[in-house]
Design a protein around this motif. Structure first.
Motif, PDB file in Angstrom:
ATOM      1  N   GLU A  12       0.738  -0.898  -0.036  1.00 47.81           N
ATOM      2  CA  GLU A  12       0.517  -0.698  -0.119  1.00 47.81           C
ATOM      3  C   GLU A  12       1.085   1.226  -0.064  1.00 47.81           C
ATOM      4  O   GLU A  12       0.387   1.937  -0.615  1.00 47.81           O
ATOM      5  CB  GLU A  12      -0.968  -0.392   0.956  1.00 47.81           C
ATOM      6  N   ALA A  13       2.453   1.230   0.742  1.00 46.59           N
ATOM      7  CA  ALA A  13       3.295   2.189   1.011  1.00 46.59           C
ATOM      8  C   ALA A  13       3.939   2.149  -0.690  1.00 46.59           C
ATOM      9  O   ALA A  13       4.442   3.751  -0.471  1.00 46.59           O
ATOM     10  CB  ALA A  13       3.859   2.303   1.721  1.00 46.59           C
ATOM     11  N   LYS A  16       5.251   5.508  -2.628  1.00 53.03           N
ATOM     12  CA  LYS A  16       4.917   6.799  -0.868  1.00 53.03           C
ATOM     13  C   LYS A  16       5.763   7.123  -0.989  1.00 53.03           C
ATOM     14  O   LYS A  16       6.875   6.271  -0.678  1.00 53.03           O
ATOM     15  CB  LYS A  16       3.320   6.192  -0.375  1.00 53.03           C
ATOM     16  N   ARG A  17       5.435   8.581  -0.450  1.00 52.56           N
ATOM     17  CA  ARG A  17       7.553   8.621   1.109  1.00 52.56           C
ATOM     18  C   ARG A  17       7.203   7.789   1.976  1.00 52.56           C
ATOM     19  O   ARG A  17       6.254   8.426   3.507  1.00 52.56           O
ATOM     20  CB  ARG A  17       7.437  10.485   1.389  1.00 52.56           C
ATOM     21  N   VAL A  18       8.367   7.309   2.343  1.00 51.51           N
ATOM     22  CA  VAL A  18       8.303   6.739   3.613  1.00 51.51           C
ATOM     23  C   VAL A  18       9.471   6.977   4.186  1.00 51.51           C
ATOM     24  O   VAL A  18      10.522   6.926   3.711  1.00 51.51           O
ATOM     25  CB  VAL A  18       7.713   5.284   3.708  1.00 51.51           C
ATOM     26  N   ILE A  19       9.741   6.454   5.374  1.00 53.89           N
ATOM     27  CA  ILE A  19      10.686   6.595   6.390  1.00 53.89           C
ATOM     28  C   ILE A  19      11.127   5.255   6.888  1.00 53.89           C
ATOM     29  O   ILE A  19      10.796   4.317   7.238  1.00 53.89           O
ATOM     30  CB  ILE A  19      10.807   7.499   8.016  1.00 53.89           C
ATOM     31  N   VAL A  20      12.459   4.913   6.068  1.00 57.03           N
ATOM     32  CA  VAL A  20      12.854   3.702   6.965  1.00 57.03           C
ATOM     33  C   VAL A  20      14.426   3.378   7.658  1.00 57.03           C
ATOM     34  O   VAL A  20      15.049   4.344   7.508  1.00 57.03           O
ATOM     35  CB  VAL A  20      14.114   3.086   5.613  1.00 57.03           C
ATOM     36  N   GLU A  21      13.993   3.264   9.054  1.00 56.22           N
ATOM     37  CA  GLU A  21      14.671   2.925   9.959  1.00 56.22           C
ATOM     38  C   GLU A  21      15.967   2.253   9.850  1.00 56.22           C
ATOM     39  O   GLU A  21      15.321   0.514  10.110  1.00 56.22           O
ATOM     40  CB  GLU A  21      14.449   2.757  11.222  1.00 56.22           C
ATOM     41  N   LEU A  22      16.857   2.504  10.220  1.00 57.76           N
ATOM     42  CA  LEU A  22      18.437   1.392  10.264  1.00 57.76           C
ATOM     43  C   LEU A  22      18.716   0.843  11.275  1.00 57.76           C
ATOM     44  O   LEU A  22      18.660   1.857  12.279  1.00 57.76           O
ATOM     45  CB  LEU A  22      19.321   1.503   8.516  1.00 57.76           C
ATOM     46  N   PHE A  62      19.360   1.624  -3.615  1.00 59.60           N
ATOM     47  CA  PHE A  62      18.387  -0.079  -2.417  1.00 59.60           C
ATOM     48  C   PHE A  62      19.983  -0.443  -0.915  1.00 59.60           C
ATOM     49  O   PHE A  62      20.389  -0.435  -1.034  1.00 59.60           O
ATOM     50  CB  PHE A  62      19.923  -1.680  -3.478  1.00 59.60           C
ATOM     51  N   ILE A  63      18.443  -0.956  -0.346  1.00 59.58           N
ATOM     52  CA  ILE A  63      19.018  -1.005   0.788  1.00 59.58           C
ATOM     53  C   ILE A  63      18.517  -2.541   1.093  1.00 59.58           C
ATOM     54  O   ILE A  63      17.292  -3.083   0.967  1.00 59.58           O
ATOM     55  CB  ILE A  63      18.051  -0.393   1.717  1.00 59.58           C
ATOM     56  N   ARG A  64      19.404  -3.551   1.672  1.00 62.34           N
ATOM     57  CA  ARG A  64      19.594  -4.630   2.210  1.00 62.34           C
ATOM     58  C   ARG A  64      18.667  -4.955   3.887  1.00 62.34           C
ATOM     59  O   ARG A  64      18.842  -4.328   3.831  1.00 62.34           O
ATOM     60  CB  ARG A  64      20.724  -5.312   2.580  1.00 62.34           C
ATOM     61  N   GLY A  65      17.753  -6.254   3.112  1.00 59.07           N
ATOM     62  CA  GLY A  65      17.330  -6.032   4.120  1.00 59.07           C
ATOM     63  C   GLY A  65      17.511  -6.059   5.250  1.00 59.07           C
ATOM     64  O   GLY A  65      16.105  -5.506   6.714  1.00 59.07           O
ATOM     65  N   ASP A  66      18.229  -6.713   5.937  1.00 61.77           N
ATOM     66  CA  ASP A  66      18.598  -7.084   6.875  1.00 61.77           C
ATOM     67  C   ASP A  66      19.223  -5.939   7.596  1.00 61.77           C
ATOM     68  O   ASP A  66      19.547  -5.935   9.417  1.00 61.77           O
ATOM     69  CB  ASP A  66      19.429  -8.497   7.570  1.00 61.77           C
ATOM     70  N   THR A  67      19.125  -4.396   7.424  1.00 60.78           N
ATOM     71  CA  THR A  67      19.618  -3.857   8.187  1.00 60.78           C
ATOM     72  C   THR A  67      18.677  -2.488   8.343  1.00 60.78           C
ATOM     73  O   THR A  67      18.958  -2.258   9.030  1.00 60.78           O
ATOM     74  CB  THR A  67      21.296  -2.940   7.291  1.00 60.78           C
ATOM     75  N   ILE A  68      17.130  -3.279   8.554  1.00 61.72           N
ATOM     76  CA  ILE A  68      15.878  -1.941   8.160  1.00 61.72           C
ATOM     77  C   ILE A  68      15.355  -2.854   9.535  1.00 61.72           C
ATOM     78  O   ILE A  68      14.938  -3.847   9.552  1.00 61.72           O
ATOM     79  CB  ILE A  68      15.078  -2.933   7.027  1.00 61.72           C
ATOM     80  N   ILE A  69      14.366  -1.934  10.444  1.00 62.95           N
ATOM     81  CA  ILE A  69      14.287  -2.294  11.132  1.00 62.95           C
ATOM     82  C   ILE A  69      13.053  -2.124  11.558  1.00 62.95           C
ATOM     83  O   ILE A  69      11.856  -2.654  11.533  1.00 62.95           O
ATOM     84  CB  ILE A  69      14.779  -0.728  12.315  1.00 62.95           C
ATOM     85  N   LEU A  70      12.558  -0.960  11.031  1.00 62.61           N
ATOM     86  CA  LEU A  70      10.841  -0.014  10.831  1.00 62.61           C
ATOM     87  C   LEU A  70      10.716   0.749   9.345  1.00 62.61           C
ATOM     88  O   LEU A  70      12.050   1.314   9.054  1.00 62.61           O
ATOM     89  CB  LEU A  70      10.070  -0.145  11.626  1.00 62.61           C
ATOM     90  N   ILE A  71       9.491   0.387   8.877  1.00 62.46           N
ATOM     91  CA  ILE A  71       9.261   1.496   7.356  1.00 62.46           C
ATOM     92  C   ILE A  71       7.716   2.268   7.628  1.00 62.46           C
ATOM     93  O   ILE A  71       6.875   1.439   8.207  1.00 62.46           O
ATOM     94  CB  ILE A  71       9.446   0.341   6.387  1.00 62.46           C
ATOM     95  N   SER A  72       7.954   3.293   8.324  1.00 60.06           N
ATOM     96  CA  SER A  72       6.571   3.351   8.535  1.00 60.06           C
ATOM     97  C   SER A  72       6.170   5.333   7.459  1.00 60.06           C
ATOM     98  O   SER A  72       7.408   5.614   6.628  1.00 60.06           O
ATOM     99  CB  SER A  72       6.118   4.443   9.520  1.00 60.06           C
ATOM    100  N   PRO A  73       5.071   5.138   6.638  1.00 54.76           N
ATOM    101  CA  PRO A  73       4.988   6.622   6.461  1.00 54.76           C
ATOM    102  C   PRO A  73       5.747   8.041   6.290  1.00 54.76           C
ATOM    103  O   PRO A  73       5.590   8.600   7.575  1.00 54.76           O
ATOM    104  CB  PRO A  73       3.467   7.504   6.637  1.00 54.76           C
ATOM    105  N   ALA A  74       6.582   8.991   5.330  1.00 51.68           N
ATOM    106  CA  ALA A  74       7.190  10.240   6.036  1.00 51.68           C
ATOM    107  C   ALA A  74       5.992  11.360   6.266  1.00 51.68           C
ATOM    108  O   ALA A  74       5.033  11.158   5.981  1.00 51.68           O
ATOM    109  CB  ALA A  74       8.424  10.161   4.935  1.00 51.68           C
TER     110      ALA A  74
END
Lengths: 74, 74, 74, 74, 74, 74, 74
Positions: A12-13, A16-22, A62-74
């Motif tokens: 759904e996102a 759209k603009r999102v924040i990816v926390e690493l 390109f962000i490798r998935g295992d470095t990601i904590i969470l993704i939320s709307p910006a």
């Protein structure tokens, strides 16, 4: 009717603009272009933020998935 | 009759307010929307808490499962 | 006759009070409700302990298996 | 004739007293009851040791395999 | 003719004295008895060394593969 | 015509002198003898370097792939 | 029409100059030669950068995927 699986929420996102926390305390903010089941993620017009400050513009990232904590709307 | 598998417990919590404790000492509190076998989890109306203080509101948040320590009722 | 597989030992502990030691030096004490092959574990009437002090009551807690060091009788 | 696979060596130690060294610098000493291919391990009459001092008696202990460095005879 | 796969090199070292370097800066020196595809490894007449000093004799030691950095001839 | 897969690049380096950078800040320099899909790697005439200084000669060294950051020509 | 999968984005970058950010705070800048589903990556004419300074030239570099945080255009 509602989405039941976590990847539905990412879908759904898309576009759209999102924040990816690493895990290294960096935040990447950008347009969610693509992701896969490993949560490998591509952002467009991405910016790197740290401690509330924009550090640099990355363009497409390109962000490798295992470095990601969470993704939320910006 | 009782649930026997761990994911059954998460399923019972679906739609309810939960605390998700992360490995980086952050707590996310929100309505449990979705999860999968990797414990990738989606919260709605999510808030980020640290050291007993609410830091920010996230709206909908996709959390990568491997960053999660535990999930309990809020 | 004796149990030969590690998960048999967990199965014998089902419904009993156990201590779950986590990698972040927290201990969770509760009634072992459920577990799976990843050692994802559900405790009921769970309490969080740290350095010999009870920090808070969690009620039901879902614990992601990869954060667990060991499980022993309380 | 000799054992050729690592798990054969653990199998020979079944029922004997072993030292299990953990990544968090704790040693668990107990009777090796069970193990599996992930090296999830169950000890009976287990004791927790740290820096050469016995910290507490655990009784039966289920240890998640990924926290183990090595297992040797006590 | 030469060995082409990494496990062939370990196979040639079977029965010989090797140094196993661990991620926690410990060295284990012993006779290579067995290994598997996870590099779970069994040493006989094993000694634990740290900072160039022999700390203790372990006898037979089962080492979980994911704690190993490298294996070389002693 | 060019190689398209990462392991092709390692294959071209087979028999040549390479630097293997490890996650513990050690560099291993040796002749690339073998590798597999986990990047488990065997070097011959290997030397261990740290902070620009040669620490010791290892002879043949088996390196567990998950400790490796990168491999480049020496 | 647009790429939908993360690896498509890497494929578009093939042959172009990219920045590869590693978990150890090093940046590698080079021409993206190859990658695979683990994000094992090969750069040509690679340079190692740290804190905004070029540390050394690596030539061709094979990078193990699990050390990578992100890849973006140089």
């Amino acid at each position: 009717m509602e989405s039941e699986r976590p990847l539905d929420a990412l879908n759904e996102a898309r576009g759209k603009r999102v924040i990816v926390e690493l895990k290294n305390k960096v935040q990447l903010i950008g347009n969610l272009k693509a992701f896969d089941i490993h949560i490998n993620t591509v952002l467009e017009e991405a910016e790197e933020w740290e401690n509330g400050q924009m550090k640099r513009k990355l363009g497409k990232a390109f962000i490798r998935g295992d470095t990601i904590i969470l993704i939320s709307p910006a």
